[in-house]
Design a protein around this motif. Structure first.
Motif, PDB file in Angstrom:
ATOM      1  N   THR A  36     -23.593 -27.114  19.891  1.00 17.18           N
ATOM      2  CA  THR A  36     -22.564 -27.437  18.892  1.00 17.18           C
ATOM      3  C   THR A  36     -21.355 -28.070  19.566  1.00 17.18           C
ATOM      4  O   THR A  36     -20.815 -29.065  19.077  1.00 17.18           O
ATOM      5  CB  THR A  36     -22.165 -26.175  18.108  1.00 17.18           C
ATOM      6  N   ALA A  37     -20.965 -27.542  20.705  1.00 21.61           N
ATOM      7  CA  ALA A  37     -19.821 -28.093  21.444  1.00 21.61           C
ATOM      8  C   ALA A  37     -20.106 -29.510  21.956  1.00 21.61           C
ATOM      9  O   ALA A  37     -19.169 -30.277  22.187  1.00 21.61           O
ATOM     10  CB  ALA A  37     -19.466 -27.176  22.620  1.00 21.61           C
ATOM     11  N   ARG A  38     -21.381 -29.848  22.100  1.00 22.73           N
ATOM     12  CA  ARG A  38     -21.771 -31.168  22.610  1.00 22.73           C
ATOM     13  C   ARG A  38     -22.218 -32.126  21.494  1.00 22.73           C
ATOM     14  O   ARG A  38     -22.966 -33.065  21.737  1.00 22.73           O
ATOM     15  CB  ARG A  38     -22.870 -31.009  23.657  1.00 22.73           C
ATOM     16  N   GLU A  39     -21.789 -31.855  20.285  1.00 22.18           N
ATOM     17  CA  GLU A  39     -22.024 -32.716  19.118  1.00 22.18           C
ATOM     18  C   GLU A  39     -23.481 -32.797  18.689  1.00 22.18           C
ATOM     19  O   GLU A  39     -23.928 -33.808  18.155  1.00 22.18           O
ATOM     20  CB  GLU A  39     -21.452 -34.113  19.350  1.00 22.18           C
ATOM     21  N   PHE A  40     -24.239 -31.748  18.910  1.00 25.13           N
ATOM     22  CA  PHE A  40     -25.578 -31.650  18.335  1.00 25.13           C
ATOM     23  C   PHE A  40     -25.439 -31.054  16.939  1.00 25.13           C
ATOM     24  O   PHE A  40     -24.577 -30.200  16.702  1.00 25.13           O
ATOM     25  CB  PHE A  40     -26.481 -30.728  19.169  1.00 25.13           C
ATOM     26  N   ARG A  41     -26.295 -31.494  16.043  1.00 27.78           N
ATOM     27  CA  ARG A  41     -26.336 -30.930  14.691  1.00 27.78           C
ATOM     28  C   ARG A  41     -27.480 -29.921  14.678  1.00 27.78           C
ATOM     29  O   ARG A  41     -28.624 -30.258  14.969  1.00 27.78           O
ATOM     30  CB  ARG A  41     -26.573 -32.031  13.664  1.00 27.78           C
ATOM     31  N   ILE A  42     -27.163 -28.674  14.378  1.00 25.94           N
ATOM     32  CA  ILE A  42     -28.181 -27.625  14.317  1.00 25.94           C
ATOM     33  C   ILE A  42     -28.856 -27.741  12.945  1.00 25.94           C
ATOM     34  O   ILE A  42     -28.194 -27.611  11.920  1.00 25.94           O
ATOM     35  CB  ILE A  42     -27.555 -26.222  14.497  1.00 25.94           C
ATOM     36  N   THR A  43     -30.159 -27.979  12.939  1.00 25.53           N
ATOM     37  CA  THR A  43     -30.881 -28.138  11.679  1.00 25.53           C
ATOM     38  C   THR A  43     -31.674 -26.890  11.314  1.00 25.53           C
ATOM     39  O   THR A  43     -32.083 -26.741  10.172  1.00 25.53           O
ATOM     40  CB  THR A  43     -31.825 -29.356  11.724  1.00 25.53           C
TER      41      THR A  43
ATOM     42  N   ARG B 271     -35.928 -19.319  16.712  1.00 24.74           N
ATOM     43  CA  ARG B 271     -36.229 -20.746  16.632  1.00 24.74           C
ATOM     44  C   ARG B 271     -34.916 -21.475  16.442  1.00 24.74           C
ATOM     45  O   ARG B 271     -34.045 -21.017  15.701  1.00 24.74           O
ATOM     46  CB  ARG B 271     -37.134 -21.067  15.457  1.00 24.74           C
ATOM     47  N   LEU B 272     -34.822 -22.598  17.111  1.00 23.33           N
ATOM     48  CA  LEU B 272     -33.631 -23.428  16.985  1.00 23.33           C
ATOM     49  C   LEU B 272     -34.077 -24.883  17.052  1.00 23.33           C
ATOM     50  O   LEU B 272     -34.874 -25.233  17.919  1.00 23.33           O
ATOM     51  CB  LEU B 272     -32.661 -23.123  18.128  1.00 23.33           C
ATOM     52  N   HIS B 273     -33.590 -25.676  16.110  1.00 20.01           N
ATOM     53  CA  HIS B 273     -33.822 -27.129  16.127  1.00 20.01           C
ATOM     54  C   HIS B 273     -32.454 -27.784  16.086  1.00 20.01           C
ATOM     55  O   HIS B 273     -31.590 -27.380  15.306  1.00 20.01           O
ATOM     56  CB  HIS B 273     -34.624 -27.587  14.910  1.00 20.01           C
ATOM     57  N   ALA B 274     -32.274 -28.813  16.908  1.00 18.62           N
ATOM     58  CA  ALA B 274     -30.994 -29.515  16.949  1.00 18.62           C
ATOM     59  C   ALA B 274     -31.238 -30.989  17.245  1.00 18.62           C
ATOM     60  O   ALA B 274     -32.211 -31.350  17.900  1.00 18.62           O
ATOM     61  CB  ALA B 274     -30.100 -28.912  18.030  1.00 18.62           C
ATOM     62  N   VAL B 275     -30.311 -31.827  16.748  1.00 15.48           N
ATOM     63  CA  VAL B 275     -30.383 -33.272  16.970  1.00 15.48           C
ATOM     64  C   VAL B 275     -29.060 -33.722  17.559  1.00 15.48           C
ATOM     65  O   VAL B 275     -27.991 -33.368  17.059  1.00 15.48           O
ATOM     66  CB  VAL B 275     -30.641 -34.031  15.642  1.00 15.48           C
TER      67      VAL B 275
ATOM     68  N   LEU C 152     -35.905 -28.517  20.444  1.00 18.83           N
ATOM     69  CA  LEU C 152     -36.515 -27.434  19.689  1.00 18.83           C
ATOM     70  C   LEU C 152     -36.756 -26.287  20.654  1.00 18.83           C
ATOM     71  O   LEU C 152     -37.300 -26.501  21.744  1.00 18.83           O
ATOM     72  CB  LEU C 152     -37.839 -27.876  19.072  1.00 18.83           C
ATOM     73  N   LEU C 153     -36.348 -25.108  20.279  1.00 11.93           N
ATOM     74  CA  LEU C 153     -36.586 -23.912  21.074  1.00 11.93           C
ATOM     75  C   LEU C 153     -37.299 -22.906  20.201  1.00 11.93           C
ATOM     76  O   LEU C 153     -36.971 -22.774  19.014  1.00 11.93           O
ATOM     77  CB  LEU C 153     -35.279 -23.285  21.566  1.00 11.93           C
ATOM     78  N   SER C 154     -38.244 -22.185  20.792  1.00 11.59           N
ATOM     79  CA  SER C 154     -38.977 -21.183  20.039  1.00 11.59           C
ATOM     80  C   SER C 154     -39.432 -20.075  20.970  1.00 11.59           C
ATOM     81  O   SER C 154     -39.908 -20.350  22.080  1.00 11.59           O
ATOM     82  CB  SER C 154     -40.197 -21.827  19.369  1.00 11.59           C
TER      83      SER C 154
END
Length: 145
Positions: free
Chosen positions: A69-76, A93-97, A106-108
């Motif tokens: 989030t601090a690096r301007e990724f959007r958590i989806t 699970r985490l998905h970010a763009v 993507l982390l799982s």
């Protein structure tokens, strides 16, 4: 360049998690983009597994979410919860763009929750046959699993 950037993202996440990479190391593939034909757009796909006790999954996911989030990724997607049958354990699970370069992270948690898998996908690209050959050759050299 695509592989190096994917590697940068993966190494940052691995550092935030603070856990060792599994013995199988990393893998790199070139994958077709959604709906692509055999000669259509591709994406570089990099994957790692890190070994981490289930009790540390939730703090690891929280840290990665904060850093992204601090690096301007959007958590989806962000879904972290208790692990069935293991007191104090969590899976997630985490998905970010990335808003900067279009990479997907993507982390799982694995099952059982002994590892976290980290996938990094590059934006889709359409390469000339010569460029695709160079990328594919580079993937073979960089493949560690």
């Amino acid at each position: 360049m695509l592989i190096e950037r994917a590697e940068e993202h993966a190494r940052a996440v691995i550092g935030w998690i603070g856990a060792p990479i599994t013995e199988s190391g990393a893998s790199t593939e070139m994958m077709p983009c959604a709906g692509a034909t055999a000669h259509g757009p591709r994406s570089v796909f990099r994957a790692y597994n890190v070994r981490i006790p289930t009790q540390r999954h939730q703090p690891a996911f929280e840290r990665v979410r904060e850093e992204l989030t601090a690096r301007e990724f959007r958590i989806t997607k962000y879904d972290v919860g208790p692990t069935a049958g293991e007191p104090g354990g969590t899976t997630g699970r985490l998905h970010a763009v990335s808003g900067r370069d279009g990479y997907h992270l993507l982390l799982s948690s694995t099952w059982p929750a002994e590892e976290i898998t980290i996938w990094v996908l590059s934006p889709c690209f359409l390469a000339t046959p010569a460029a695709a050959s160079r990328i594919t050759a580079g993937l073979a050299v960089n493949r560690t699993s």
